[in-house]
Design a protein around this motif. Structure first.
Motif, PDB file in Angstrom:
ATOM      1  N   HIS A   1       3.242  -5.386   3.057  1.00 34.71           N
ATOM      2  CA  HIS A   1       2.485  -6.143   4.050  1.00 34.71           C
ATOM      3  C   HIS A   1       3.052  -7.530   4.296  1.00 34.71           C
ATOM      4  CE1 HIS A   1      -0.370  -2.893   3.999  1.00 34.71           C
ATOM      5  NE2 HIS A   1      -0.555  -3.034   2.686  1.00 34.71           N
ATOM      6  N   THR A   2       3.559  -8.191   3.268  1.00 35.29           N
ATOM      7  CA  THR A   2       4.090  -9.538   3.471  1.00 35.29           C
ATOM      8  C   THR A   2       5.361  -9.521   4.311  1.00 35.29           C
ATOM      9  OG1 THR A   2       5.231  -9.358   1.338  1.00 35.29           O
ATOM     10  CG2 THR A   2       3.086 -10.459   1.347  1.00 35.29           C
ATOM     11  N   GLU A   3       6.124  -8.424   4.232  1.00 35.58           N
ATOM     12  CA  GLU A   3       7.369  -8.313   4.991  1.00 35.58           C
ATOM     13  C   GLU A   3       7.179  -7.559   6.305  1.00 35.58           C
ATOM     14  OE1 GLU A   3      10.356  -6.615   2.446  1.00 35.58           O
ATOM     15  OE2 GLU A   3       9.517  -7.611   0.687  1.00 35.58           O
ATOM     16  N   GLY A   4       6.036  -6.885   6.457  1.00 38.30           N
ATOM     17  CA  GLY A   4       5.789  -6.104   7.666  1.00 38.30           C
ATOM     18  C   GLY A   4       6.697  -4.895   7.774  1.00 38.30           C
ATOM     19  N   LYS A   5       7.103  -4.322   6.626  1.00 37.97           N
ATOM     20  CA  LYS A   5       8.014  -3.184   6.624  1.00 37.97           C
ATOM     21  C   LYS A   5       7.335  -1.951   6.044  1.00 37.97           C
ATOM     22  CE  LYS A   5      12.234  -5.956   5.984  1.00 37.97           C
ATOM     23  NZ  LYS A   5      13.398  -6.193   5.077  1.00 37.97           N
ATOM     24  N   ILE A   6       7.761  -0.777   6.539  1.00 37.31           N
ATOM     25  CA  ILE A   6       7.310   0.501   5.985  1.00 37.31           C
ATOM     26  C   ILE A   6       8.555   1.329   5.676  1.00 37.31           C
ATOM     27  CG2 ILE A   6       6.032   2.632   6.389  1.00 37.31           C
ATOM     28  CD1 ILE A   6       4.226   1.076   8.302  1.00 37.31           C
ATOM     29  N   GLU A   7       8.711   1.739   4.440  1.00 33.21           N
ATOM     30  CA  GLU A   7       9.867   2.544   4.061  1.00 33.21           C
ATOM     31  C   GLU A   7       9.387   3.852   3.443  1.00 33.21           C
ATOM     32  OE1 GLU A   7      11.815   1.278   0.165  1.00 33.21           O
ATOM     33  OE2 GLU A   7      10.867  -0.612   0.790  1.00 33.21           O
ATOM     34  N   SER A   8      10.226   4.865   3.535  1.00 32.91           N
ATOM     35  CA  SER A   8       9.857   6.179   2.994  1.00 32.91           C
ATOM     36  C   SER A   8      10.752   6.517   1.810  1.00 32.91           C
ATOM     37  CB  SER A   8       9.993   7.257   4.071  1.00 32.91           C
ATOM     38  OG  SER A   8      11.346   7.378   4.483  1.00 32.91           O
ATOM     39  N   ILE A   9      10.151   7.211   0.838  1.00 37.76           N
ATOM     40  CA  ILE A   9      10.885   7.664  -0.343  1.00 37.76           C
ATOM     41  C   ILE A   9      10.559   9.139  -0.550  1.00 37.76           C
ATOM     42  CG2 ILE A   9      11.174   7.425  -2.842  1.00 37.76           C
ATOM     43  CD1 ILE A   9      10.417   4.527  -2.621  1.00 37.76           C
ATOM     44  N   PRO A  10      11.548  10.018  -0.522  1.00 39.89           N
ATOM     45  CA  PRO A  10      11.271  11.437  -0.786  1.00 39.89           C
ATOM     46  C   PRO A  10      10.940  11.642  -2.258  1.00 39.89           C
ATOM     47  CG  PRO A  10      13.629  11.081  -0.567  1.00 39.89           C
ATOM     48  CD  PRO A  10      12.973   9.771  -0.222  1.00 39.89           C
TER      49      PRO A  10
ATOM     50  N   SER B   1       0.857  -1.184   0.000  1.00 35.17           N
ATOM     51  CA  SER B   1       0.000   0.000   0.000  1.00 35.17           C
ATOM     52  C   SER B   1       0.893   1.234   0.000  1.00 35.17           C
ATOM     53  CB  SER B   1      -0.913   0.016   1.233  1.00 35.17           C
ATOM     54  OG  SER B   1      -1.795  -1.081   1.217  1.00 35.17           O
ATOM     55  N   VAL B   2       0.502   2.236  -0.769  1.00 32.52           N
ATOM     56  CA  VAL B   2       1.298   3.453  -0.900  1.00 32.52           C
ATOM     57  C   VAL B   2       0.527   4.617  -0.291  1.00 32.52           C
ATOM     58  CG1 VAL B   2       2.448   5.030  -2.505  1.00 32.52           C
ATOM     59  CG2 VAL B   2       2.308   2.573  -3.037  1.00 32.52           C
ATOM     60  N   LEU B   3       1.190   5.376   0.596  1.00 28.39           N
ATOM     61  CA  LEU B   3       0.568   6.550   1.192  1.00 28.39           C
ATOM     62  C   LEU B   3       1.404   7.781   0.852  1.00 28.39           C
ATOM     63  CD1 LEU B   3      -1.690   7.667   3.013  1.00 28.39           C
ATOM     64  CD2 LEU B   3      -0.145   7.347   4.964  1.00 28.39           C
TER      65      LEU B   3
ATOM     66  N   PRO C   1       7.568  16.555   0.175  1.00 21.44           N
ATOM     67  CA  PRO C   1       6.578  15.495  -0.039  1.00 21.44           C
ATOM     68  C   PRO C   1       7.260  14.131  -0.100  1.00 21.44           C
ATOM     69  CG  PRO C   1       7.043  16.548  -2.120  1.00 21.44           C
ATOM     70  CD  PRO C   1       7.837  17.317  -1.083  1.00 21.44           C
ATOM     71  N   ALA C   2       6.536  13.091   0.322  1.00 15.93           N
ATOM     72  CA  ALA C   2       7.156  11.765   0.388  1.00 15.93           C
ATOM     73  C   ALA C   2       6.106  10.678   0.178  1.00 15.93           C
ATOM     74  CB  ALA C   2       7.835  11.573   1.740  1.00 15.93           C
ATOM     75  N   LEU C   3       6.628   9.490  -0.099  1.00 16.41           N
ATOM     76  CA  LEU C   3       5.786   8.302  -0.200  1.00 16.41           C
ATOM     77  C   LEU C   3       6.156   7.346   0.932  1.00 16.41           C
ATOM     78  CD1 LEU C   3       5.999   7.429  -4.027  1.00 16.41           C
ATOM     79  CD2 LEU C   3       4.277   8.829  -2.861  1.00 16.41           C
ATOM     80  N   LEU C   4       5.149   6.775   1.570  1.00 15.61           N
ATOM     81  CA  LEU C   4       5.360   5.683   2.511  1.00 15.61           C
ATOM     82  C   LEU C   4       4.907   4.391   1.834  1.00 15.61           C
ATOM     83  CD1 LEU C   4       4.136   7.118   5.943  1.00 15.61           C
ATOM     84  CD2 LEU C   4       6.455   7.097   4.978  1.00 15.61           C
ATOM     85  N   LEU C   5       5.807   3.417   1.758  1.00 16.91           N
ATOM     86  CA  LEU C   5       5.510   2.141   1.114  1.00 16.91           C
ATOM     87  C   LEU C   5       5.360   1.077   2.185  1.00 16.91           C
ATOM     88  CD1 LEU C   5       8.174   2.281  -1.759  1.00 16.91           C
ATOM     89  CD2 LEU C   5       5.868   3.250  -1.727  1.00 16.91           C
ATOM     90  N   ALA C   6       4.149   0.591   2.368  1.00 15.62           N
ATOM     91  CA  ALA C   6       3.878  -0.445   3.371  1.00 15.62           C
ATOM     92  C   ALA C   6       3.882  -1.804   2.673  1.00 15.62           C
ATOM     93  CB  ALA C   6       2.536  -0.191   4.044  1.00 15.62           C
TER      94      ALA C   6
END
Length: 678
Positions: A585-594, A529-531, A578-583
């Protein structure tokens, strides 16, 4: 660094950058005892058997040809066997010497036909005779003109006829006709003759060579009217007949309002040119009559389309009334002024470039691109041609019902043509989707056969088949561009249940979104999921992200958060707005990309790349995505699931940037071989 790298390589991994799979198949003639042979016969299955004395030298030439026929007959579901008789054998087929000079065709345990071995003189004769015997309902043999006329009259308004003349039964041309009848015999009535007098009576000037005609009887409603006929001008080979019938299935005339340069039909795919008759509203009826006349004259030689000048967004020279588009790539279109039908016909015939496709029994035949793409699909279609699909799970649309249906409710529409193998194969997948969604979705699944309603499909800007569009009230239709398979289309439909990007309005809702709880019923269709995080005043950036989210709907879940307290999220996940948060789900990780650039196409590219795995398993579905990276594929072959030790070793190499110039991936050979043999 070297010692670290060496320890990684000691795991013992083997790679191939370029791989070609070739699995040889051995199709030898089985040798059975009479008792064993009859125990293998199955109800409804055809089998060809030759009974002989085990030590008989007289049949060696015939057995060589029979062995060659094993594979082609198996392709049609017909088994072949040599049955070794012994002196004490009491079977009627192992009796007198004259019985040992015959081959026997069974269906189940019922004897259909006896063939003297001298009629089965080579592999072509064997295949032709066996198919001819099995297709006695699909292929009618006639000897005079009266028989042909009776068949025509019986089929007027009902079905079309494929009529062929061959010089003798059992020759290669006869085999080609029988193989075509096996595929198309349930759609057309095949008629065969070996009588030269009959060929002469229908007006053929060439009676030296095999000939094939397509009689257009389905369009004839007046019994006093003759069926039009179209001659196939290429040699009678299986591939040529297949291509010819494809062309005969295509619409005689199609109306288009698109740039001719962008228009593609089955004719172009098969190496034939397109002729556009340019029309305008004031002369539409006369232009259409002219176009239909030209289409009949050029049937089998070129595709003919009626180009509506008044609806075009591109400029056609005002004086031009004909556009000629060659099949060869890179050749410019011709804009012509031809006021006589004969001049149009002459221009096309003088500029046609058709390469004759020759077939050799011992060589693989490389046909046009379309057959290279869908030969296995076509095989699947004709193998399943009598399988009854539950079409009632989808709504069939027509010219009269299309607009009312798509405006009344949310719809998925499959645009297909029933003369195309890929369309019919995908129709099966489409029905599978309908079965999975039965009783659980508010989305109405519909279909329209563009061979019957070409004008509807043209107005919807659909020129390639099969094609899927989603129609929702008050919104522009969305085109499906994914793989032509059940799971990918199902994912597209399910992810389109909500609008994108989702507008998130609180920190709590954002956390539920990122954890997968907010749309947990959709997580199985989108592993990420992308936020998008934006300050309230970043208007342009938010608009661009919304455009990107809308573009990616059906493929990934996207959401947007731009409330006053957005900094709480950006600080928590170390993201610079501004940034993107990439969730994930299968890995349980959330990473950010500017977001250095917020242009919609750049955002789409970032998200698309983020969906790709670092060390993926290569499948038919994801291969195009990784090819798009334009790097050589570095493939680890595995006989089953990937060994975790190997995976960790590759990921270590990736982390240390040893593999930056490659796309590392792995292939499950066990699954690959299973799918190949299905």
């Amino acid at each position: 660094m070297m010692s670290s790298g060496s320890s990684v390589f000691r795991v013992g991994i083997s790679f191939a950058i370029v791989c070609i799979f070739y699995v040889p198949t051995i199709d030898s003639l089985p040798e059975l005892s009479p008792q064993k042979y009859f125990s293998t016969l199955q109800p409804g299955k055809a089998s060809l058997a030759y009974f002989c004395q085990a030590d008989s030298p007289r049949t060696s030439v015939f057995l060589e040809e029979l062995n060659e026929a094993v594979r082609p007959l198996q392709d049609y579901g017909i088994s072949v066997a040599k049955v070794n008789c012994v002196k004490e054998e009491t079977s009627r087929y192992c009796g007198k010497e004259k019985d040992l000079m015959k081959a026997y065709l069974f269906k189940g345990n019922i004897l259909l036909r006896e063939f003297p071995t001298d009629t089965l003189f080579d592999v072509n004769a064997i295949v032709a005779h066996v198919l001819f015997a099995l297709l006695f309902n699909e292929v009618k043999y006639i000897t005079n003109l009266e028989d042909l006329q009776n068949i025509e009259n019986a089929l007027k308004g009902k079905a079309n006829i494929v009529f062929s003349y061959v010089r003798a039964i059992g020759i290669p041309e006869h085999r080609a006709v029988m193989e075509a009848a096996f595929v198309y015999g349930t759609t057309y009535q095949f008629v065969l003759t070996t009588e030269i007098a009959l060929l002469e009576s229908i007006g053929s000037e060439d009676v030296e060579n095999a000939r094939l005609y397509f009689f257009h009887c389905k369009l004839v409603l007046d019994l006093t009217q003759q069926c039009r006929s179209t001659l196939m001008e290429q040699p009678l080979t299986t591939l040529n007949i297949h291509l010819f019938i494809k062309i005969m299935k295509a619409p005689l005339l199609t109306e288009v309002a698109d740039d001719p340069q962008q228009v593609s039909t089955v004719h172009l795919q098969l190496g034939l040119p397109l002729v556009f008759i340019v029309s305008q509203q004031a002369t539409y009826e006369a232009d259409r009559r002219t176009a239909e006349w030209v289409a009949w004259r050029l049937l089998g030689k070129a595709g003919v389309l009626l180009l509506l000048r008044d609806s075009l967004e591109v400029n056609i020279p005002q004086h031009a009334n004909v556009v000629f588009k060659r099949a060869e790539k890179g050749v410019p279109m011709e804009f012509l002024v031809l006021h006589d039908v004969d001049l149009i016909i002459s221009h096309v015939e003088n500029n046609i470039h058709v390469e004759e496709i020759q077939e050799d029994e011992d060589d693989d035949v490389e046909g046009p691109d379309i057959d290279t793409q869908d030969d296995e699909v076509a095989e699947t279609v004709y193998r399943d041609r009598k399988r009854k699909l539950p079409l009632e799970l989808t709504v069939e649309l027509t010219e009269e019902t299309f607009n009312a249906t798509v405006m009344a409710s949310d719809n998925i529409v499959l645009f297909y043509v029933d003369w195309q193998a890929v369309s019919m194969a995908f129709l099966q997948s489409y029905i599978d989707v309908a079965i999975k969604l039965k009783g659980t979705s508010t989305m109405l699944l519909t279909r329209i056969n563009c061979a019957d309603w070409p004008d509807v499909c043209t107005k919807q800007n659909v020129t390639e088949f099969p094609f899927v569009k989603m129609y929702k009230k008050g919104k522009n239709p969305v085109s499906y561009t994914g793989m032509l398979g059940t799971e990918d289309l199902l994912k597209f439909i399910q992810l389109n249940r909500i609008s994108y990007p989702v507008n998130i309005t609180s920190i709590q809702e954002a956390e539920e979104y990122l954890s997968g709880e907010l749309y947990k019923d959709l997580i199985s269709y989108s592993s990420m999921s992308v936020l998008g995080l934006f300050s309230p005043n970043m208007t342009t950036a938010k608009e661009d992200f919304s455009e990107a989210g809308n573009y990616l709907k059906g493929y990934v879940i996207t959401g947007i958060y731009s409330e006053e307290d957005v900094s709480l999220l950006s600080n928590k996940y170390a993201a610079t707005l501004p940034a993107l948060l990439l969730a994930r789900h299968t890995e349980g990780k959330i990473e950010s990309i500017p977001l250095a650039s917020t242009h919609a196409q750049d955002v789409v590219q970032i998200i698309t790349d983020a969906l790709l795995e670092t060390f993926p398993e290569i499948t038919v579905e994801n291969l195009p995505s990784y090819f798009r990276l334009q790097k050589p594929l570095l493939i680890l072959f595995s006989d089953g699931s990937i060994n975790p030790q190997y995976k960790n070793a590759i990921l270590t190499l990736v982390k240390q940037k040893y593999l930056d110039s490659f796309t590392p991936c792995w292939l499950n050979l066990h699954d690959f071989m299973e799918k190949k043999h299905l």
